[in-house]
Write an enzyme that holds these catalytic residues in place. Structure first.
Site, PDB file in Angstrom:
ATOM      1  N   LYS A 124       1.711   8.221  -1.694  1.00  0.00           N
ATOM      2  CA  LYS A 124       2.894   7.658  -2.341  1.00  0.00           C
ATOM      3  C   LYS A 124       4.081   7.516  -1.387  1.00  0.00           C
ATOM      4  O   LYS A 124       5.031   6.813  -1.692  1.00  0.00           O
ATOM      5  CB  LYS A 124       3.281   8.498  -3.560  1.00  0.00           C
ATOM      6  CG  LYS A 124       2.265   8.367  -4.681  1.00  0.00           C
ATOM      7  CD  LYS A 124       2.709   9.072  -5.937  1.00  0.00           C
ATOM      8  CE  LYS A 124       1.736   8.863  -7.078  1.00  0.00           C
ATOM      9  NZ  LYS A 124       0.492   9.674  -6.918  1.00  0.00           N
TER      10      LYS A 124
HETATM   11  C1  LIG Z   1      -0.596   9.392  -7.635  1.00  0.00           C
HETATM   12  C2  LIG Z   1      -1.858   9.913  -7.077  1.00  0.00           C
HETATM   13  C3  LIG Z   1      -3.092   9.341  -7.426  1.00  0.00           C
HETATM   14  C4  LIG Z   1      -3.195   8.240  -8.438  1.00  0.00           C
HETATM   15  O1  LIG Z   1      -2.640   7.023  -7.972  1.00  0.00           O
HETATM   16  P1  LIG Z   1      -2.321   5.863  -9.018  1.00  0.00           P
HETATM   17  O2  LIG Z   1      -1.678   4.791  -8.207  1.00  0.00           O
HETATM   18  O3  LIG Z   1      -1.392   6.448 -10.038  1.00  0.00           O
HETATM   19  O4  LIG Z   1      -3.616   5.464  -9.617  1.00  0.00           O
HETATM   20  C5  LIG Z   1      -4.226   9.820  -6.812  1.00  0.00           C
HETATM   21  N1  LIG Z   1      -4.179  10.837  -5.939  1.00  0.00           N
HETATM   22  C6  LIG Z   1      -3.023  11.419  -5.581  1.00  0.00           C
HETATM   23  C7  LIG Z   1      -3.046  12.561  -4.635  1.00  0.00           C
HETATM   24  C8  LIG Z   1      -1.833  10.975  -6.134  1.00  0.00           C
HETATM   25  O5  LIG Z   1      -0.686  11.549  -5.790  1.00  0.00           O
END
Ligand SMILES: *Cc1c(COP(=O)(O)O)cnc(C)c1O
Length: 426
Positions: free
Chosen positions: A102
Site C-alpha cells: 500500500k
Molecule cells: C490491503 C492488503 C491486501 C488486500 O489488498 P486489496 O487491494 O484490498 O485487495 C492484501 N495483503 C496485504 C498485506 C494488505 O495490506
C-alpha cells in the site's frame, strides 16, 4: 459508475474520493499503452514506465514536470521479482517505508493531494478506515504534509501489533481512532461521514481508501515492473492476495490497457464473496470474519464494481480472465511453514494465501508459471509467523524504533454518531 454523465477531472476525483451519489470514479475510457511500449519495457527506467502508465489518467490535472517528480518519489524503493521454486515467483512489494504494497498507492496519493492543496484555502481531512496496512501506509505517506489532516479508523484488537504501532505512534497531523468493531464497521462509519451534510459544512473531507483513484491507479505500476523482470516466453499468471480488490483491479486495468498477462487469480481467505460469485454468478456479501491474513478481512469489497465495469458486466468474459480460491487459516499456516522449510523463503500470511491459491490453480487448471504478489513483509505479522515456523523473525531497524514508541489512540464505539461528534469537535 452510478451516473456516466457525472464527469470530473483527476484532480476533482482525487479530492472528492467518491461521487456525491456514493458511486466510485472510473476512467471514462481505458487508455491503450503506447505502441512498442511493452517491447521496450526492459530498457526503460521504473520512473519512465510509471509516468507513461499514469499520465493518461491524470490528464492536465498535474503538469508533466510535477507528475514526473511525484512518480519518482512513489517508486523510489526496490520491487524485486524472485524465484521461490520452478514455476512460482514472488514479487516483493514490501520494500517501502511501511513494508506493505500500500506504500505505492499511499505515496502517490499523498503527493497528488499535497500538490492540489498548495493552492487551496481550506485544510483537507483525510478520513480512512483500515483493516491493517492502509492505516500505516497512509499515515506514513501523509505525515507532516502541509494542508492535510489524517484521521484513521481501525478495528480494535484486529490489527497486528506492528501495524498498530505504525498508525498510532506518528502524532502531528495523524490521529488514530480505535473502534470497538470490525473493519466493515469502520468502513461503514467512514462512508456515512462522507454522506453527512453537517460534517460537509464543517470539514473538507476526503478518503484515502483504495476507492480513491489516486491510490488505486498507481497500483498498476508494479505489474509492469514484474513483466520487466520476467524472463519466460509466456506471459505470467498473477496471483493477488485480495481483500478490498483494489490491487487486483489495478492489474486487470493494466491488462485491459495492453499489459500481457496469462490469467489472474484472486487469492482470498475465509472472506470469499468473490470466490463464491465466480462459482455461482450470485454476489452475496457476508459480514467480515477475522483471520490471520487480516488485511484481507473484507466482507463487501469496494472495488468489485470496478472489476465488473472493466469487463462491461460480462460474467463469462470475467470468468475467463479471473479465477478465485478460498484459503482457510489452517492451509495458510501449513504453506507458510512448508515453503519456509522446503525452499527457505519466508512468506507473510497474505503471501501464503497467495501461494496456496497458485498451487491449486497450477495443479487443477493450468500449470503455467505464475507470480504471487507478496503484499507485506512477514515481520509485520510476526505474532502469527513466529509460532508457525518456531523461530524469531529478525526485526528490521526501522521497525524496532517504532515498536518502542508509545501508542496514542482514541477509543470509540462502532457508532457513526460518535465519529460525527468527534469530527465536529475538531
Ligand atoms: C490491503 C492488503 C491486501 C488486500 O489488498 P486489496 O487491494 O484490498 O485487495 C492484501 N495483503 C496485504 C498485506 C494488505 O495490506
Amino acid at each position: 459508475l452510478n451516473n456516466p454523465d457525472n464527469r470530473v477531472s483527476f484532480k476533482e476525483a482525487t479530492i472528492a474520493g467518491q461521487a456525491a451519489d456514493k458511486g466510485l470514479f472510473f476512467p471514462e475510457r481505458i487508455p491503450a499503452l503506447p505502441e512498442g511500449f511493452i517491447d521496450q519495457l526492459k530498457h526503460l527506467s521504473k520512473e519512465e514506465i510509471a509516468y507513461t502508465v499514469i499520465a493518461p489518467y491524470v490528464g492536465d490535472s498535474i503538469p508533466e514536470e510535477a507528475l514526473r517528480q511525484i512518480v519518482a518519489e512513489t517508486v523510489n524503493f526496490d520491487i524485486p521479482l524472485k524465484l521461490i521454486h520452478d514455476g512460482v515467483y514472488t514479487l516483493e512489494l514490501f520494500h517501502g517505508p511501511t513494508l506493505a504494497f500500500k506504500d505505492t498507492g499511499a505515496r502517490f496519493m499523498s503527493r497528488c493531494l499535497g500538490y492540489f492543496m498548495r493552492s487551496a484555502q481550506q485544510k483537507v481531512t483525510v478520513l480512512v478506515a483500515t483493516s491493517g496496512d492502509t492505516g500505516g501506509a497512509v499515515a506514513d505517506g501523509f505525515y507532516d504534509v502541509e494542508g492535510v489532516d489524517v484521521v484513521i479508523l481501525y478495528p480494535s484488537g484486529k490489527v497486528s501489533s506492528v501495524q498498530e504501532k505504525q498508525l498510532t505512534t506518528l502524532g502531528k497531523n495523524i490521529t488514530a481512532l480505535e473502534v470497538a468493531g470490525t473493519f466493515d464497521d469502520c468502513q461503514q462509519m467512514v462512508k456515512s461521514a462522507f454522506m453527512d451534510e453537517a460534517l460537509k459544512q464543517h470539514l473538507f473531507l476526503t478518503s484515502a481508501n483504495s476507492i480513491n483513484v489516486a491510490r488505486w491507479l498507481p497500483q498498476q505500476f508494479y505489474y509492469f515492473f514484474a513483466l520487466q523482470q520476467w524472463q519466460l516466453a509466456v506471459p505470467p499468471v498473477f496471483c493477488v492476495p485480495s481483500g478490498n480488490f483494489g490491487n487486483i483491479c489495478a492489474g486487470l486495468l493494466a491488462h485491459a490497457s495492453g499489459l500481457p498477462v496469462k490469467h489472474f487469480i484472486a487469492a482470498c481467505n475465509e472472506n470469499d464473496v468473490v470466490t463464491r460469485y465466480l462459482a455461482s454468478g450470485n454476489y452475496e456479501p457476508l459480514p467480515a470474519v477475522a483471520t490471520i491474513s487480516n488485511a484481507m478481512d473484507v466482507g463487501s469489497p469496494s472495488n468489485f464494481v470496478r472489476i465488473l465495469e472493466i469487463f462491461q458486466q460480462q460474467f463469462i468474459a470475467l470468468q475467463q480472465q479471473l479465477t478465485s480460491f478460498r484459503v482457510d487459516d489452517t492451509q495458510t499456516k501449513l504453506q507458510l511453514k512448508s515453503v519456509y522449510e522446503q525452499f527457505g523463503y519466508l512468506l507473510d500470511p497474505h503471501g501464503a494465501v497467495g501461494y496456496e491459491a497458485l498451487q491449486r490453480y497450477q495443479q487443477t487448471v493450468d500449470a503455467a508459471p505464475g507470480i504471487i504478489l507478496e503484499t507485506a513483509h512477514p515481520v509485520k505479522f510476526y505474532d502469527v509467523v513466529e509460532p508457525v515456523i518456531g523461530e524469531a523473525v529478525p526485526i528490521p531497524e526501522a521497525i524496532q524504533t517504532q515498536l518502542k514508541k508509545e501508542k496514542h489512540s482514541i477509543l470509540m464505539p462502532a457508532k457513526f454518531d460518535e465519529l460525527k461528534a468527534f469530527l465536529l469537535s475538531r
